[in-house]
Design a protein around this motif. Structure first.
Motif, PDB file in Angstrom:
ATOM      1  N   GLU A 180       0.832  -1.207   0.000  1.00  0.00           N
ATOM      2  CA  GLU A 180       0.000   0.000   0.000  1.00  0.00           C
ATOM      3  C   GLU A 180       0.868   1.258   0.000  1.00  0.00           C
ATOM      4  O   GLU A 180       0.559   2.237  -0.671  1.00  0.00           O
ATOM      5  CB  GLU A 180      -0.916   0.018   1.225  1.00  0.00           C
ATOM      6  CG  GLU A 180      -2.015  -0.998   1.167  1.00  0.00           C
ATOM      7  CD  GLU A 180      -2.937  -0.910   2.364  1.00  0.00           C
ATOM      8  OE1 GLU A 180      -3.118   0.192   2.926  1.00  0.00           O
ATOM      9  OE2 GLU A 180      -3.496  -1.945   2.743  1.00  0.00           O
ATOM     10  N   GLN A 181       1.947   1.234   0.759  1.00  0.00           N
ATOM     11  CA  GLN A 181       2.838   2.396   0.839  1.00  0.00           C
ATOM     12  C   GLN A 181       3.503   2.661  -0.516  1.00  0.00           C
ATOM     13  O   GLN A 181       3.639   3.812  -0.934  1.00  0.00           O
ATOM     14  CB  GLN A 181       3.913   2.182   1.919  1.00  0.00           C
ATOM     15  CG  GLN A 181       3.379   2.183   3.324  1.00  0.00           C
ATOM     16  CD  GLN A 181       2.717   0.848   3.703  1.00  0.00           C
ATOM     17  OE1 GLN A 181       2.869  -0.169   3.035  1.00  0.00           O
ATOM     18  NE2 GLN A 181       1.975   0.872   4.792  1.00  0.00           N
ATOM     19  N   GLN A 182       3.928   1.606  -1.203  1.00  0.00           N
ATOM     20  CA  GLN A 182       4.539   1.788  -2.512  1.00  0.00           C
ATOM     21  C   GLN A 182       3.520   2.337  -3.506  1.00  0.00           C
ATOM     22  O   GLN A 182       3.821   3.230  -4.284  1.00  0.00           O
ATOM     23  CB  GLN A 182       5.110   0.459  -3.025  1.00  0.00           C
ATOM     24  CG  GLN A 182       6.337   0.001  -2.287  1.00  0.00           C
ATOM     25  CD  GLN A 182       6.704  -1.425  -2.639  1.00  0.00           C
ATOM     26  OE1 GLN A 182       5.848  -2.279  -2.823  1.00  0.00           O
ATOM     27  NE2 GLN A 182       8.007  -1.671  -2.742  1.00  0.00           N
ATOM     28  N   PHE A 183       2.305   1.794  -3.471  1.00  0.00           N
ATOM     29  CA  PHE A 183       1.257   2.266  -4.370  1.00  0.00           C
ATOM     30  C   PHE A 183       0.995   3.748  -4.140  1.00  0.00           C
ATOM     31  O   PHE A 183       0.932   4.537  -5.082  1.00  0.00           O
ATOM     32  CB  PHE A 183      -0.031   1.457  -4.169  1.00  0.00           C
ATOM     33  CG  PHE A 183      -1.167   1.918  -5.029  1.00  0.00           C
ATOM     34  CD1 PHE A 183      -1.267   1.519  -6.350  1.00  0.00           C
ATOM     35  CD2 PHE A 183      -2.134   2.770  -4.525  1.00  0.00           C
ATOM     36  CE1 PHE A 183      -2.314   1.957  -7.150  1.00  0.00           C
ATOM     37  CE2 PHE A 183      -3.178   3.215  -5.315  1.00  0.00           C
ATOM     38  CZ  PHE A 183      -3.264   2.803  -6.636  1.00  0.00           C
ATOM     39  N   ALA A 184       0.846   4.141  -2.876  1.00  0.00           N
ATOM     40  CA  ALA A 184       0.571   5.538  -2.533  1.00  0.00           C
ATOM     41  C   ALA A 184       1.689   6.453  -3.026  1.00  0.00           C
ATOM     42  O   ALA A 184       1.442   7.597  -3.420  1.00  0.00           O
ATOM     43  CB  ALA A 184       0.381   5.684  -1.023  1.00  0.00           C
ATOM     44  N   LEU A 237       2.589  13.791   0.177  1.00  0.00           N
ATOM     45  CA  LEU A 237       1.715  14.509   1.112  1.00  0.00           C
ATOM     46  C   LEU A 237       0.998  13.528   2.032  1.00  0.00           C
ATOM     47  O   LEU A 237       0.716  12.395   1.624  1.00  0.00           O
ATOM     48  CB  LEU A 237       0.666  15.320   0.345  1.00  0.00           C
ATOM     49  CG  LEU A 237       1.189  16.383  -0.620  1.00  0.00           C
ATOM     50  CD1 LEU A 237       0.048  16.944  -1.451  1.00  0.00           C
ATOM     51  CD2 LEU A 237       1.884  17.489   0.153  1.00  0.00           C
ATOM     52  N   PRO A 238       0.647  13.936   3.245  1.00  0.00           N
ATOM     53  CA  PRO A 238      -0.132  13.043   4.115  1.00  0.00           C
ATOM     54  C   PRO A 238      -1.568  12.916   3.605  1.00  0.00           C
ATOM     55  O   PRO A 238      -2.076  13.807   2.913  1.00  0.00           O
ATOM     56  CB  PRO A 238      -0.091  13.745   5.474  1.00  0.00           C
ATOM     57  CG  PRO A 238       0.180  15.172   5.161  1.00  0.00           C
ATOM     58  CD  PRO A 238       1.001  15.191   3.896  1.00  0.00           C
ATOM     59  N   ASP A 239      -2.207  11.809   3.929  1.00  0.00           N
ATOM     60  CA  ASP A 239      -3.607  11.618   3.550  1.00  0.00           C
ATOM     61  C   ASP A 239      -4.474  12.622   4.309  1.00  0.00           C
ATOM     62  O   ASP A 239      -4.178  12.974   5.451  1.00  0.00           O
ATOM     63  CB  ASP A 239      -4.067  10.200   3.883  1.00  0.00           C
ATOM     64  CG  ASP A 239      -3.441   9.159   2.964  1.00  0.00           C
ATOM     65  OD1 ASP A 239      -2.957   9.535   1.877  1.00  0.00           O
ATOM     66  OD2 ASP A 239      -3.444   7.971   3.332  1.00  0.00           O
ATOM     67  N   PRO A 240      -5.567  13.083   3.705  1.00  0.00           N
ATOM     68  CA  PRO A 240      -6.423  14.064   4.381  1.00  0.00           C
ATOM     69  C   PRO A 240      -7.206  13.436   5.527  1.00  0.00           C
ATOM     70  O   PRO A 240      -7.585  12.260   5.464  1.00  0.00           O
ATOM     71  CB  PRO A 240      -7.368  14.538   3.272  1.00  0.00           C
ATOM     72  CG  PRO A 240      -7.419  13.401   2.306  1.00  0.00           C
ATOM     73  CD  PRO A 240      -6.058  12.766   2.363  1.00  0.00           C
ATOM     74  N   ASP A 241      -7.430  14.203   6.575  1.00  0.00           N
ATOM     75  CA  ASP A 241      -8.279  13.777   7.685  1.00  0.00           C
ATOM     76  C   ASP A 241      -9.724  14.191   7.449  1.00  0.00           C
ATOM     77  O   ASP A 241     -10.638  13.587   7.988  1.00  0.00           O
ATOM     78  CB  ASP A 241      -7.800  14.398   8.997  1.00  0.00           C
ATOM     79  CG  ASP A 241      -6.474  13.823   9.447  1.00  0.00           C
ATOM     80  OD1 ASP A 241      -6.300  12.591   9.365  1.00  0.00           O
ATOM     81  OD2 ASP A 241      -5.614  14.606   9.882  1.00  0.00           O
ATOM     82  N   TRP A 266      -8.226   7.044  -3.163  1.00  0.00           N
ATOM     83  CA  TRP A 266      -7.311   6.226  -2.356  1.00  0.00           C
ATOM     84  C   TRP A 266      -6.922   6.972  -1.078  1.00  0.00           C
ATOM     85  O   TRP A 266      -6.950   6.420   0.018  1.00  0.00           O
ATOM     86  CB  TRP A 266      -6.070   5.889  -3.184  1.00  0.00           C
ATOM     87  CG  TRP A 266      -5.043   5.099  -2.439  1.00  0.00           C
ATOM     88  CD1 TRP A 266      -4.000   5.594  -1.709  1.00  0.00           C
ATOM     89  CD2 TRP A 266      -4.968   3.687  -2.325  1.00  0.00           C
ATOM     90  NE1 TRP A 266      -3.276   4.579  -1.170  1.00  0.00           N
ATOM     91  CE2 TRP A 266      -3.845   3.384  -1.531  1.00  0.00           C
ATOM     92  CE3 TRP A 266      -5.732   2.636  -2.830  1.00  0.00           C
ATOM     93  CZ2 TRP A 266      -3.463   2.089  -1.230  1.00  0.00           C
ATOM     94  CZ3 TRP A 266      -5.343   1.345  -2.530  1.00  0.00           C
ATOM     95  CH2 TRP A 266      -4.234   1.082  -1.738  1.00  0.00           C
ATOM     96  N   GLN A 267      -6.578   8.235  -1.228  1.00  0.00           N
ATOM     97  CA  GLN A 267      -6.055   9.021  -0.115  1.00  0.00           C
ATOM     98  C   GLN A 267      -7.106   9.308   0.948  1.00  0.00           C
ATOM     99  O   GLN A 267      -6.792   9.479   2.117  1.00  0.00           O
ATOM    100  CB  GLN A 267      -5.475  10.343  -0.622  1.00  0.00           C
ATOM    101  CG  GLN A 267      -4.366  10.179  -1.628  1.00  0.00           C
ATOM    102  CD  GLN A 267      -4.865  10.124  -3.073  1.00  0.00           C
ATOM    103  OE1 GLN A 267      -5.937   9.618  -3.363  1.00  0.00           O
ATOM    104  NE2 GLN A 267      -4.071  10.664  -3.976  1.00  0.00           N
TER     105      GLN A 267
END
Length: 91
Positions: free
Chosen positions: A16-20, A28-32, A49-50
């Protein structure tokens, strides 16, 4: 993918980390929080995804009319949410 062709990434071993990392927002961090204006109750494939664990707030306010007061109301609503990141309340 260059990494796959060069042997640095084997088929079936993509995390998942590689895909992101390959997404436009990989650094960038994923939105909350995702705020959807205009009364639409869909995200239209925006950051699909994010935003998997983002809290989504829908508002009837159109984007040009979304001002500081609207943002503050949205943040108050967000603060009342129980963030579970995919788990149930019992966990």
């Amino acid at each position: 993918m260059q990494e796959q062709q060069s042997g640095h990434l084997r088929t079936g071993h993509l995390t998942e980390q590689q895909f992101a990392h390959y997404l436009d927002t990989g650094d960038l961090p994923d939105p909350d929080l995702l705020i959807r204006t205009s009364g639409e109750c869909r995200t239209s494939n925006f950051l699909q995804w994010q935003s998997a664990y983002a809290e989504i707030i829908f508002t009837d306010t159109l984007w040009p009319d979304f001002h500081k007061e609207n943002l503050l109301q949205t943040l108050e609503q967000y603060a009342q949410r129980e963030r579970r990141f995919g788990q149930t309340s019992e966990r």
